[in-house]
Design an enzyme around this catalytic site. Structure first.
Site, short mmCIF file in Angstrom:
data_model
loop_
_atom_site.label_atom_id
_atom_site.label_comp_id
_atom_site.label_asym_id
_atom_site.label_seq_id
_atom_site.Cartn_x
_atom_site.Cartn_y
_atom_site.Cartn_z
N HIS A 395 15.91 -1.42 6.65
CA HIS A 395 14.57 -0.86 5.32
C HIS A 395 15.13 -0.53 4.47
O HIS A 395 14.19 -0.05 3.33
CB HIS A 395 13.56 -0.58 5.64
CG HIS A 395 12.67 -0.96 7.04
ND1 HIS A 395 11.61 -1.75 6.20
CD2 HIS A 395 12.48 -1.98 8.33
CE1 HIS A 395 11.44 -2.80 8.04
NE2 HIS A 395 12.13 -2.40 8.74
N LYS A 586 1.47 5.01 -3.64
CA LYS A 586 2.54 4.54 -2.74
C LYS A 586 3.21 6.20 -2.02
O LYS A 586 2.49 6.92 -2.54
CB LYS A 586 3.59 3.77 -3.03
CG LYS A 586 4.21 4.49 -4.29
CD LYS A 586 5.70 3.68 -4.85
CE LYS A 586 5.19 1.65 -5.53
NZ LYS A 586 5.29 1.46 -5.22
N ARG A 587 3.61 6.24 -1.28
CA ARG A 587 4.88 7.76 -0.54
C ARG A 587 5.30 8.59 -2.48
O ARG A 587 5.30 7.42 -2.53
CB ARG A 587 5.66 7.74 0.10
CG ARG A 587 5.02 6.74 1.64
CD ARG A 587 4.07 8.15 2.11
NE ARG A 587 4.89 9.45 2.57
CZ ARG A 587 4.58 10.02 3.62
NH1 ARG A 587 3.78 8.84 4.35
NH2 ARG A 587 5.71 10.75 4.10
N LYS A 592 10.86 6.37 -6.21
CA LYS A 592 9.89 5.52 -6.70
C LYS A 592 9.79 6.08 -8.02
O LYS A 592 8.09 5.14 -8.82
CB LYS A 592 8.20 6.03 -5.59
CG LYS A 592 8.66 5.66 -3.96
CD LYS A 592 7.67 5.24 -3.49
CE LYS A 592 7.71 4.37 -1.99
NZ LYS A 592 7.67 3.49 -2.12
N THR A 694 6.20 -4.06 -0.59
CA THR A 694 5.02 -4.45 -0.39
C THR A 694 3.64 -4.39 -1.01
O THR A 694 3.17 -5.07 -1.14
CB THR A 694 5.30 -4.33 1.56
OG1 THR A 694 4.40 -3.11 1.49
CG2 THR A 694 6.02 -5.21 1.88
N LYS A 698 0.72 -7.13 -3.01
CA LYS A 698 -0.66 -7.30 -2.89
C LYS A 698 -0.90 -6.78 -4.14
O LYS A 698 -1.95 -7.38 -3.65
CB LYS A 698 -0.63 -5.79 -1.59
CG LYS A 698 -0.28 -5.23 -0.41
CD LYS A 698 -0.87 -4.09 -0.02
CE LYS A 698 -0.05 -3.70 1.06
NZ LYS A 698 0.43 -2.25 1.29
C1 LIG Z 1 1.04 -1.61 1.17
C2 LIG Z 1 1.47 -0.01 1.51
C3 LIG Z 1 2.80 1.12 1.28
C4 LIG Z 1 3.96 0.59 0.67
O1 LIG Z 1 3.80 0.29 -0.43
P1 LIG Z 1 4.96 0.47 -1.46
O2 LIG Z 1 4.38 0.22 -2.23
O3 LIG Z 1 5.12 -0.67 -1.11
O4 LIG Z 1 5.96 1.97 -1.29
C5 LIG Z 1 2.21 2.47 1.97
N1 LIG Z 1 0.70 2.53 2.66
C6 LIG Z 1 -0.16 1.86 2.64
C7 LIG Z 1 -1.12 2.21 2.76
C8 LIG Z 1 0.34 0.04 2.04
O5 LIG Z 1 -1.16 -0.29 2.48
#
Ligand SMILES: *Cc1c(COP(=O)(O)O)cnc(C)c1O
Length: 848
Positions: A395, A586-587, A592, A694, A698
């Site tokens: 990952h 995101k985190r 990032k 991911t 979305k």
């Molecule tokens: C999809 C998702 C992530 C991953 O987000 P990235 O932008 O790909 O880092 C992290 N936390 C939650 C709650 C998510 O639904």
């Protein structure tokens, strides 16, 4: 559920029994082997009435409440329990024969979120349940809101595991997910004067109506102790491990129901328990605390999720967690296999194990140990079975995230496993010699032991070497695996690494999160789009259809109004739903680059102040995300966002043209509220550092336009949605590598961009933190002198892309055409597609 899958007959306890079955139970067992039929409960013939009565019955007889005394949480429990019965029915109705092959998905994290709408939607019971509750004077939305998030994961990796579980059930792939039933999932985040505060998360405080406890599926997990040797026959030596400490892993099963209820799989989560709950002698001797000390120590293993994302802190408890759940899972699946097939030697024909990152990499020596010690296989046979059963998903290539464990710690905690690792490594290095590779640099690079930083076991190398297939999670990431971290191992076996680009489940991220958009899609291209996301492509034809565009824009407006209400409720900030909603969720991590977004916000603030009468495109910058509690720099970035927000939001000269919002406690359920309301999706990581992402999928699926770098799956998203429907900026991965080698690149980049220099000066001057002028110097000093993530280098092109976006937003017809084309062209990013690829090319399971 797999208990049902594995044992086509009830009671499940029989086949799950650890110990020998007492003879007296034989008659009961024989009776139980008769085919199961659904209990003949009375039905009214009206599905709404039946559901209403089922919920009333659960409320009274399981929860123990009347409608008058029931709280929202009680209604949720009653509704979940009524639905769980339907899941069991669906399970019984599905194919109960033993599948030819099962997939076992081992993951230390499952970021599930809420399950009620998932279950209702997949069973086709949303409207039935809504009407049943309405009959009782209860609003379904309120009941859904009373479910706590199951936050058993940090971010993308854990959410991926949850999407995969749902997709495997939906496409009819027999699978069991294995993980840990943490008492406390990811911490709850709040802000105190803009600083992140963490509080324990308590999702189990009132029980979990979805789970079935399976005390009969309990396994002993050993730690420490010593290893003995015995000659079992001429020339055959057997080693056996005598752990100093054993604890119990107790199975808790959560059913995972697939789309249209056609298939039900199981998520089996392990809870740690002490062998003896209390030391009675000590207790009776008056030592009431000491009497439960071993219990406290044992149960610590499944107490809390480690809150670090993409980094390791190397604590012993973490290794104990990893071994605990891996061992329990392997013991469970090996026992199931032997029960069904008789011979452990055929394990790889009937089981495919996927290791989600290196957290379960100890599976390599643990499966070897089980096969050698518990089943008496010879080394070669055990190695053949192991390396044809295991597969590993990588990952991240970030150095700080590549797991290694000190040899000394492994020897103390898992002495037998360390021996097995040594032997695997010895044979591995011998093999190199046979191929004429004697050079020390090559051997050091492929060795499972890193000798250069103390002696440490490289878990990535171990997982790689013990697996049949190793996959990356986007095309770029997989290429980088082959050319960087795993280059030398890859050269030894060029077919081993394959790419499996991540996906997301559309049931949750489109159907449930955005019913309005789903309805629009169904009306435009037909019901079939619910089963085949490829049909979304039909929306392309509507991208410039004024009537459809108006409805699409209306859908978005509705979701933005709902999000605006949440923002006001949780932060007190009023935002205009007509403004461009610019979202980065995101985190919080330096790679990032939330900081890039904030610095651009400051530059935009300065530009608006310099020309207050100009016709600026109104924007709301929306942030969400948690920082690991020990990640100082990330927490300071959150504080900067808060301080910039305070200055910008309060500045009358800016008025409504720029607002900055940081929504606290980002989670799956908050993501479900934000994503359908997003106009712009920020995917701005340093190229080469985000393995896939991911969140990007979305948001694009829901019609947000992406501003992003050529990183991770962004590249494939661009290929699918079309370069004219996405805003790409900045260096690509090769450009980053080249630039990072140049001395003084931040200085040169800042000199070349007066706008960037002014923004950094403003932050460094204390303008946003007058009470502590130097507060953000650690951030600005780092950008000026080190800038490991090349923020300064990408800034100007990011600014250019953002201004292009301002212009695009002012042409609604053009904007909505792009948005609709994003929704229309994202079908490939369904996790159903990802799971079919894994089934085909990694697990070798034929789907019916
Ligand atoms: C999809 C998702 C992530 C991953 O987000 P990235 O932008 O790909 O880092 C992290 N936390 C939650 C709650 C998510 O639904």
């Amino acid at each position: 559920m797999h208990v049902l899958n594995e044992a086509p007959t009830l009671p499940v306890t029989v086949d799950d029994k650890v110990h020998e079955m007492p003879a007296a139970h034989a008659a009961t067992v024989a009776a139980a082997k008769a085919p199961w039929t659904k209990p003949a409960l009375p039905t009214s013939g009206d599905p709404v009435v039946d559901m209403r009565e089922a919920i009333r019955a659960k409320l009274a007889y399981v929860v123990g409440k009347t409608p008058a005394t029931a709280r929202e949480r009680d209604w949720f429990a009653a509704t979940a329990l009524a639905l769980r019965d339907r899941i069991v029915d669906a399970c019984m109705a599905s194919d109960q024969s033993v599948p030819n092959k099962r997939v076992y998905y081992l993951s230390l994290e499952f970021l599930i979120g809420r399950l009620l709408s998932d279950a209702m939607n997949n069973l086709g019971l949303v409207e039935t349940t809504r009407a049943a509750l309405a009959d009782l004077g209860i609003d379904l939305g309120t009941v859904e809101g009373a479910e706590p998030d199951a936050a058993l994961g940090n971010g993308g990796l854990g959410r991926l595991a949850a999407c995969f579980m749902e997709s495997m059930a939906s496409i009819g792939l027999p699978a069991v997910g294995y993980g840990i039933r943490y008492d406390h999932g990811l911490f709850r985040q709040s802000f105190e004067d803009g600083w992140q505060r963490e509080a324990p998360e308590t999702w189990l405080a009132e029980g979990n109506p979805w789970e079935f406890v399976r005390p009969e599926a309990t396994y002993a997990i050993g730690f420490g102790g010593h290893v003995t040797m015995a000659m079992v026959s001429e020339g055959v030596i057997r080693r056996s491990w005598h752990p100093a400490e054993t604890i119990r892993a107790v199975a808790h099963d959560v059913p995972v129901v697939g789309w249209r209820g056609r298939n039900v799989n199981t998520l089996r989560l392990w809870k740690a328990e002490a062998d003896a709950p209390v030391d009675l002698a000590r207790f009776n001797g008056g030592d009431h605390v000491g009497a439960v000390a071993s219990r406290v120590r044992a149960e610590a293993i499944s107490r809390v999720l480690y809150p670090s994302d993409s980094s390791t802190d190397g604590q012993e408890l973490r290794l104990r967690q990893e071994y605990f759940f891996t061992s329990a899972s392997l013991q469970d699946l090996v026992r199931r296999h032997v029960t069904e097939r008789g011979d452990v030697r055929s394990l790889h024909h009937h089981a495919a194990i996927q290791l989600n990152d290196t957290h379960p990499a100890i599976a390599v020596p643990e499966l070897m140990r089980i096969l050698l010690e518990d089943h008496g296989l010879l080394w070669e046979d055990a190695w053949h079975v192991t390396t044809n059963t295991l597969n590993y998903t990588n990952h991240t290539l970030l150095p700080e995230a590549l797991e290694t464990w000190p040899v000394e710690l492994m020897e103390r905690l898992l002495p037998r496993h360390m021996q097995i690792i040594y032997l695997i490594n010895w044979m591995h290095l011998e093999e190199q010699g046979r191929h004429g590779r004697h050079d020390a640099a090559h051997l050091a690079s492929v060795s499972l032991i890193d000798e250069s930083h103390g002696r440490r076991v490289r878990m990535g190398h171990l997982a790689f070497h013990g697996s049949r297939r190793v996959n990356g999670v986007s095309a770029l990431h997989t290429d980088l695996m082959r050319s960087t971290v795993f280059r030398d191992l890859h050269a030894l076996d060029p077919d081993k690494i394959v790419n499996k680009t991540n996906g997301i489940t559309f049931r949750r991220w489109l159907h449930n999160a955005n019913p309005a958009l789903t309805r629009l899609a169904v009306e435009a291209v037909g019901e079939g789009v619910l089963d085949d996301p490829g049909k979304l492509r039909g929306l392309d034809a509507f991208a410039e259809d004024p009537a459809f565009v108006a409805r699409y824009a209306g859908m978005r407006r509705g979701r933005k109004e709902a999000l605006a209400a949440i923002i006001t409720e949780r932060t007190g900030i009023a935002v205009d739903p007509a403004a461009l909603f610019d979202v980065q969720i995101k985190r919080i991590h330096e790679y990032k680059r939330q900081l890039l977004n904030i610095v651009e916000t400051v530059a935009l603030y300065q530009a608006i102040k310099a020309e207050p009468h100009k016709d600026w495109t109104p924007r709301v910058k929306i942030f969400g995300g948690k920082a690991a509690p020990s990640y100082t720099q990330a927490k300071l970035i959150i504080k900067l966002a808060a301080d910039v927000a305070r200055a910008v939001n309060d500045d009358p000269e800016v008025a409504d043209r720029l607002k900055v919002v940081f929504l606290p406690n980002y989670s799956v359920s908050l993501a479900e509220a934000i994503i359908p309301a997003a106009d712009l999706s920020e995917q701005i990581s340093t190229a080469g550092m985000e393995a896939s992402g991911t969140g990007n999928m979305k948001l694009a699926l829901n019609g947000a336009l992406t501003v992003g770098t050529l990183d991770g799956a962004n590249i494939e998203i661009r290929d699918h949605v079309g370069a004219e429907n996405i805003f790409i900026f900045g260096l690509d991965a090769a450009g980053v590598q080249a630039r990072i080698a140049e001395p003084n690149y931040p200085r040169d980049a800042i000199l070349a961009s007066p706008r960037l220099a002014a923004a950094l000066d403003m932050i460094a001057s204390g303008r946003f933190s007058p009470e502590e002028p130097n507060r953000f110097r650690p951030l600005t000093d780092d950008l000026r002198h080190r800038d490991q993530y090349l923020l300064t280098v990408d800034f100007e092109d990011y600014w250019r892309a953002q201004r292009e976006i301002d212009v695009a937003w002012r042409n609604p017809a053009g904007w909505w055409a792009k948005a609709i084309r994003n929704t229309a062209r994202m079908a490939w990013f369904s996790s159903d597609r990802a799971m079919r690829e894994y089934a085909d090319e990694i697990w070798r399971v034929r789907l019916t």
